[in-house]
Design an enzyme around this catalytic site. Sequence first.
Site, PDB file in Angstrom:
ATOM      1  N   ASP A 191       0.845  -1.192   0.000  1.00 34.25           N
ATOM      2  CA  ASP A 191       0.000   0.000   0.000  1.00 34.25           C
ATOM      3  C   ASP A 191       0.881   1.243   0.000  1.00 34.25           C
ATOM      4  O   ASP A 191       2.041   1.205   0.430  1.00 34.25           O
ATOM      5  CB  ASP A 191      -0.908  -0.001   1.235  1.00 34.25           C
ATOM      6  CG  ASP A 191      -2.125   0.888   1.070  1.00 34.25           C
ATOM      7  OD1 ASP A 191      -3.238   0.353   0.932  1.00 34.25           O
ATOM      8  OD2 ASP A 191      -1.956   2.120   1.065  1.00 34.25           O
ATOM      9  N   HIS A 193       0.345   3.760   1.868  1.00 31.19           N
ATOM     10  CA  HIS A 193       0.191   4.478   3.122  1.00 31.19           C
ATOM     11  C   HIS A 193       0.936   3.847   4.301  1.00 31.19           C
ATOM     12  O   HIS A 193       1.429   2.727   4.223  1.00 31.19           O
ATOM     13  CB  HIS A 193      -1.304   4.577   3.457  1.00 31.19           C
ATOM     14  CG  HIS A 193      -2.100   5.248   2.396  1.00 31.19           C
ATOM     15  ND1 HIS A 193      -2.741   4.551   1.387  1.00 31.19           N
ATOM     16  CD2 HIS A 193      -2.356   6.566   2.173  1.00 31.19           C
ATOM     17  CE1 HIS A 193      -3.352   5.411   0.585  1.00 31.19           C
ATOM     18  NE2 HIS A 193      -3.146   6.630   1.051  1.00 31.19           N
ATOM     19  N   SER A 289      -5.104  11.158   1.935  1.00 37.16           N
ATOM     20  CA  SER A 289      -5.653   9.890   2.416  1.00 37.16           C
ATOM     21  C   SER A 289      -4.862   9.323   3.594  1.00 37.16           C
ATOM     22  O   SER A 289      -5.362   8.449   4.301  1.00 37.16           O
ATOM     23  CB  SER A 289      -5.696   8.859   1.279  1.00 37.16           C
ATOM     24  OG  SER A 289      -4.450   8.776   0.616  1.00 37.16           O
TER      25      SER A 289
END
Length: 391
Positions: A191, A193, A289
């Site tokens: 990912d 993040h 995000s």
Amino acid sequence: MTRSLRVFYIALFLVTLLVLGLWSVRSFFGFSTNAEATVLNGRWTKAVETHYDAEFPIKRLGTNLWAALDFKLFNEGRPGVVLGQDQWLYSDEEFNPIVNEESNLQGNYALVEGVRQTLKDKGVKLVMAIVPAKARLYPEHLGDVKPSRIHSNLYQDFHARVAADKIIAPDLLGPFNQAKLKGQQVFLRTDTHWTPEGAQIAAETLANTIAAKTPLNGEPQRFVTEPAEKITHKGDLRLFLPLDPLFENLMPATEPLQKRNTRAVEDQAGGDDALFADAEVPVTLVGTSYSANPNWNFVGALKQALHSDVLSYAEDGHGPILPMLSYLKSDAFKNSPPQVLIWEFPERYLPVNNEIGDADPQWVAALKQAGARQQNVAINTQSETPDRAQN
């Protein structure tokens, strides 16, 4: 070819078409569009075509097969992902050279300073959370892939620039690396993040800096974070490997993710209402995000670390600039500015031409011009100081 064989082939072809048609029609069960998509404006037809194209079995087979060949033969995915070693995936935004990178850099630096001035005029202190690139934190999984020149010292240069503008921006890379040495994973493997652990480390670092440099007014509030459901997380970078469903076994493995929930602790004297008796919220968060996605619980971690409520105006999928421009034009900022504004800003967005959405281009240009003028004044002041010292 005999007549019987020709009939057989025709029948087989028709049966194949029928099966594929039924397979595709099956995908329309539960399909719906928004109210704005009607037959008259053509949007409904376009939505149906797009859905059919995405669900057509032959297209899916071709997409999966081509992706499998790219993945196995060339170790590549779709544009958007860089394949590292040990099933680690990286966003190609952390590697690619940027068009007009120097112009974008200077424009974004000026915009950051222009935002600081706008906030200062309303009595708001800006604190920046500069998120280091995943490739900077986990270079050991890159293999032979290396970021382009613009990315090599971007994090350090960003910090040096905001420090020159007198903007508070605690270093997050150091605490992340310390946690990594202790065996904590601060970014997800598949990912873009950070993990909930990484978000908590960032929140605690920011809170310590705010407490030291711009302490919050008002009574401290108590928050507690508790484990929530444990999920199997499919990283967003896996979307750039369209191997599912036929070659799912080739995909990098999914990751376990322990979600967290943060709640206010009931005050013994006045209950929950006492926690929010003061209408003023001391801290506002604007970002990407990294902040907006509840999977990381960054907002909750900030509340607990700051001992304060936090209003979030972070947005998914728009980068760090657009949410900030939207907030500066909001009634919340005009009528109830916070004491401190935390701006979460991933370093990889600094050299790109960020979207501004519906913001007035002239207003954005004015922000940049104001920021550039202030930066020029600071540079001239610094250059004159040594000359005066010599005289």
